[in-house]
Design a protein around this motif. Structure first.
Motif, short mmCIF file in Angstrom:
data_model
loop_
_atom_site.label_atom_id
_atom_site.label_comp_id
_atom_site.label_asym_id
_atom_site.label_seq_id
_atom_site.Cartn_x
_atom_site.Cartn_y
_atom_site.Cartn_z
N UNK A 123 -21.56 -8.31 -10.28
CA UNK A 123 -21.71 -6.91 -9.87
C UNK A 123 -21.47 -5.85 -10.47
N UNK A 124 -21.09 -5.65 -11.80
CA UNK A 124 -20.68 -4.33 -12.24
C UNK A 124 -21.70 -4.51 -13.20
N UNK A 125 -22.76 -3.51 -13.58
CA UNK A 125 -23.01 -3.34 -14.76
C UNK A 125 -22.08 -3.38 -16.54
N UNK A 126 -22.91 -3.68 -17.48
CA UNK A 126 -21.71 -4.22 -18.03
C UNK A 126 -20.98 -3.00 -18.86
N UNK A 127 -21.84 -1.70 -18.35
CA UNK A 127 -20.69 -0.39 -19.04
C UNK A 127 -20.02 -0.26 -18.63
N UNK A 128 -19.31 -0.95 -17.25
CA UNK A 128 -18.12 0.00 -16.49
C UNK A 128 -17.14 -1.88 -16.27
N UNK A 129 -17.74 -2.65 -17.06
CA UNK A 129 -16.89 -4.34 -17.12
C UNK A 129 -15.52 -3.60 -17.35
N UNK A 130 -15.10 -4.25 -19.11
CA UNK A 130 -14.47 -3.45 -19.43
C UNK A 130 -13.68 -2.60 -18.41
N UNK A 131 -13.61 -1.57 -17.98
CA UNK A 131 -12.32 -1.35 -17.03
C UNK A 131 -12.78 -1.20 -15.83
N UNK A 132 -13.41 -2.77 -14.89
CA UNK A 132 -12.82 -2.53 -14.12
C UNK A 132 -12.12 -4.21 -14.71
N UNK A 133 -12.63 -4.20 -15.60
CA UNK A 133 -11.61 -6.05 -15.94
C UNK A 133 -10.23 -5.70 -15.99
N UNK A 134 -9.95 -4.50 -16.64
CA UNK A 134 -8.02 -3.52 -17.27
C UNK A 134 -7.82 -3.75 -15.92
N UNK A 135 -8.35 -2.94 -14.86
CA UNK A 135 -7.84 -2.45 -13.47
C UNK A 135 -7.12 -3.99 -12.90
N UNK A 136 -8.04 -5.21 -13.13
CA UNK A 136 -7.95 -5.60 -12.15
C UNK A 136 -6.29 -6.55 -13.00
N UNK A 137 -7.10 -6.58 -13.88
CA UNK A 137 -5.13 -7.26 -14.98
C UNK A 137 -4.15 -6.87 -14.60
N UNK A 138 -4.22 -5.33 -14.67
CA UNK A 138 -3.17 -4.88 -13.98
C UNK A 138 -2.21 -5.14 -13.06
N UNK A 139 -4.02 -5.47 -11.66
CA UNK A 139 -3.29 -5.77 -10.28
C UNK A 139 -2.34 -7.08 -9.91
N UNK A 140 -2.63 -7.66 -11.08
CA UNK A 140 -2.69 -8.71 -10.96
C UNK A 140 -0.87 -9.38 -11.88
N UNK A 141 -1.38 -8.01 -12.94
CA UNK A 141 0.38 -8.12 -13.57
C UNK A 141 1.64 -8.07 -12.25
N UNK A 142 0.94 -6.90 -11.33
CA UNK A 142 1.77 -5.68 -10.48
C UNK A 142 2.39 -6.89 -9.04
N UNK A 143 1.26 -7.76 -8.81
CA UNK A 143 2.13 -8.42 -8.17
C UNK A 143 2.28 -9.95 -8.17
N UNK A 144 1.93 -10.13 -9.64
CA UNK A 144 3.17 -11.11 -10.15
C UNK A 144 4.53 -10.86 -10.31
N UNK A 145 4.85 -9.15 -10.38
CA UNK A 145 5.68 -9.01 -10.31
C UNK A 145 6.74 -8.89 -9.06
N UNK A 146 5.94 -8.80 -7.90
CA UNK A 146 7.08 -8.29 -6.26
C UNK A 146 7.59 -9.62 -6.30
N UNK A 147 8.81 -8.66 -5.60
CA UNK A 147 9.71 -9.48 -4.83
C UNK A 147 9.22 -10.83 -4.33
N UNK A 148 9.64 -11.94 -4.27
CA UNK A 148 9.12 -13.12 -3.51
C UNK A 148 9.24 -13.02 -1.83
N UNK A 149 8.86 -14.30 -1.10
CA UNK A 149 9.28 -14.35 0.39
C UNK A 149 10.73 -14.41 -0.32
N UNK A 150 11.69 -15.29 -0.48
CA UNK A 150 12.60 -15.77 -0.19
C UNK A 150 13.56 -14.55 -0.71
N UNK A 151 13.08 -14.01 -1.55
CA UNK A 151 13.60 -12.33 -1.97
C UNK A 151 13.97 -11.41 -0.33
N UNK A 152 12.90 -10.97 -0.36
CA UNK A 152 12.36 -10.47 1.58
C UNK A 152 13.45 -10.79 2.50
#
Length: 677
Positions: A182-211
């Protein structure tokens, strides 16, 4: 309000005592007859256990049982008062039809409706309070309170709220797909960087065992809501690992619809006072109308952002009444669900402002509650990513233009997906919702003008759906010369028979606009279908008579269009005798049916003789009556089942009557009774 308008609605959140209002009304009118309708027996039984008194003047019935009742049974239900518990459920087509029939049959009954919310969010936001409790232009809501207001006023306790995510890979995949397609080529790099940052943030969150270890008490008692059986089994398998830091022997109970055994587990859970962590895993139970005492909190494993279900489930924690601060552990698997608590925050803010503006500051007990967002950074990153993706409005508009060029309109089905994978139907509906103030978003005047240029209709989705269905009705009229559509008739995936019946019902109740009435009149709508349908069914009965020479029709017999002609013929016998006063036959109708062989008396004996004649034919062809239970004759009659009933009657069991004359006739054609008589 009940006395003046004949109806009233009470809209209060779960746990504030709506049902007690109804029981108080019953208590104050001991000589009046009450009919109490609710989604299931369990809800009413649970409510009944929480109040003292006999209440012998109350008849309880489920909405499902109501829709199965005939006119005669409905007449017996007429009461002075009718309680519609969880009345938002009356928006379901079948249940709503049953309630409409009941209210039509009991025009003088006073109606009290109870619900935590009248809005059907997943049904185009229909407001059932407006549909059921509007009298002469007045909306009869006796009392209304949001969940947020109940917390602000201290009626319900402010919870400790924790929100996090699990199994988020599917959501990340969905975003990746949007970026790819859905994203035009010009905006793909920005969107992909944001998605990668989101993936890292979720991976660093506490798991259910700790919660779980941080928030659950070893001797705590919690309800865990699951979506379905598969999810429950997965969670049940993982609980020992998640809970190992709290209790190595947690007590796990299951409670779900359709299994009586689990009701015993639920009762054991309620009684369990052991010094262990106790969890009750639920599917489609305790969502509404049930008070559960001594609960320390709820754990929501949600795959939906339905506001009704969400509020009903957290209501289980807020209704403990034990003085403790309840825990709400909100575990979602979609990013939309992360913002659900925002609805409660908004309700609380509105309630505080309302009370202070009215000079009732003293009623404000609390204006906020603690919220621990395990994925706070993720929420921020999701918003940033959404903003980037939403900036591709021109890309969506180009797809809308392509659809308009091909179809000549923008009546895009909600589930329509373009060849490039873009959900254009959802996008079009979102533009309408933003334009009408029903959803957040940024729709500029330039955007509006651009959509107008390609035929955008800004009316509600319901209007568009109605107009499209009207076109199908017009096609039916042009092909058949009438709009007497069989109930089971479908076209283009639309239940056209049910739709036309619904339009008649709404006109009869004064709820169909003059504009729609006029449009239906254009295509020959028959508003009074009683006589028209009778003529249609009589014609089918005559065709049967012309072919068979009688009207001895099995009750299971269907015409080519699926109509149960045998049952209709039986109903005419009842109509003649006055057993069904609302459909009494005229003298002319009686004469016409008599002329084509109608047997007005001894129906059961006639049916028995017809079945016996089939058995006799079988015996003559085969030399025995060794008929399998599932055997059917050529005309569809279940002869094997009928013979089994005769044998049961011969053993003096079952409901079939066995006279000496019948015994003699059956023995004449070789029946084997299986046991000595």
């Amino acid at each position: 309000m009940l006395k003046t308008y004949g109806c009233a609605a009470v809209i209060h959140p779960t746990g504030t005592g709506k049902s007690f209002i109804a029981f108080k009304l019953i208590e104050e009118h001991p000589d009046a007859q009450f009919l109490w309708l609710s989604p299931n027996d369990y809800i009413f039984e649970s409510q009944r256990r929480n109040v003292s008194g006999n209440f012998n003047n109350v008849v309880h019935m489920t909405y499902t049982r109501l829709i199965r009742m005939n006119e005669e049974e409905l007449n017996l239900l007429c009461s002075e008062y009718i309680i519609l518990d969880e009345f938002h459920r009356c928006g379901a087509y079948c249940w709503g039809t049953g309630v409409e029939r009941l209210l039509k049959n009991c025009p003088r009954a006073k109606v009290l409706g109870l619900s935590a919310t009248p809005i059907r969010y997943l049904d185009n936001c229909r407001n059932m309070a407006e549909e059921l409790f509007t009298v002469k232009g007045k909306l009869c809501v006796a009392s209304e309170m949001t969940l947020g207001e109940a917390i602000v006023r201290g009626i319900l306790p402010a919870p400790q709220y924790v929100t996090t995510m699990f199994q988020y890979q599917q959501e990340l995949h969905r975003y990746q797909k949007r970026i790819n397609w859905q994203v035009p080529n010009g905006a793909k790099d920005i969107s992909q960087r944001q998605l990668n940052a989101l993936r890292r943030a979720l991976g660093q969150a506490d798991g259910l065992e700790k919660i779980f270890s941080r928030h659950l008490k070893r001797n705590g008692k919690y309800i865990l809501f699951c979506t379905d059986w598969a999810q429950m089994q997965k969670i049940k398998a993982q609980l020992p690992q998640w809970l190992r830091g709290i209790d190595d022997s947690p007590q796990i109970y299951c409670f779900y619809a359709g299994e009586r055994e689990t009701e015993a587990e639920y009762e054991e859970f309620l009684k369990d006072q052991r010094n262990h962590l106790r969890l009750l895993l639920c599917i489609n139970r305790l969502n509404e109308g049930v008070h559960v005492a001594d609960i320390d909190g709820v754990i929501l494993f949600r795959v939906t952002s339905s506001p009704i279900l969400y509020k009903q489930q957290i209501g289980r924690a807020l209704t403990t009444g034990n003085g403790k601060q309840p825990l709400i552990l909100d575990i979602v698997n979609n990013f939309d669900g992360l913002s659900s608590v925002g609805t409660i925050r908004a309700e609380m803010a509105a309630a505080v402002q309302k009370l202070r503006s009215a000079g009732k500051e003293n009623l404000v007990r609390v204006d906020k509650f603690p919220i621990e967002e395990q994925v706070e950074d993720s929420i921020r990153l999701v918003r940033e990513l959404e903003n980037t993706l939403n900036n591709t409005w021109d890309t969506w508009y180009a797809e809308a233009c392509a659809y308009f060029s091909s179809h000549g309109n923008l009546a895009v089905p909600r589930r329509y997906v373009t060849e490039s994978g873009m959900q254009l139907g959802v996008w079009i509906q979102t533009q309408r919702a933003v334009f009408n103030g029903k959803a957040r978003g940024n729709l500029t005047d330039e955007h509006v003008n651009a959509l107008n240029a390609i035929g955008m209709e800004w009316g509600s989705v319901l209007d568009s759906v109605w107009n499209e269905t009207w076109k199908l009705a017009k096609e039916y009229y042009e092909a058949n010369g009438n709009l007497l559509v069989p109930d089971s008739f479908q076209i283009g995936g639309i239940d056209l028979g049910k739709w036309t019946a619904y339009q008649r019902s709404r006109k009869k109740n004064g709820r169909l606009s003059a504009e729609r009435v006029a449009k239906l009149n254009e295509i020959g709508m028959v508003w009074d279908t009683v006589n028209s349908r009778w003529e249609q069914r009589y014609a089918q009965a005559k065709r049967y008579f012309d072919k068979k020479g009688n009207l001895d029709i099995p009750s299971s017999y269907r015409c080519e269009d699926g109509f149960l002609l045998g049952m209709w013929v039986a109903s005419q016998r009842k109509a003649k005798t006055g057993a069904n006063k609302s459909k009494r036959l005229t003298a002319e109708q009686i004469d016409r049916l008599t002329a084509i062989g109608m047997d007005w008396g001894g129906t059961q004996e006639t049916q028995w003789q017809n079945a016996y004649r089939r058995a006799e034919e079988y015996y003559q062809q085969n030399g025995n009556l060794n008929i399998p239970y599932a055997y059917c004759t050529v005309d569809g009659y279940r002869l094997g089942r009928w013979l089994a009933r005769q044998k049961n009657a011969g053993r003096k069991s079952g409901n079939c009557v066995m006279t000496p004359e019948r015994v003699a006739k059956l023995e004449k054609i070789g029946i084997v009774w299986d046991v000595a008589r």
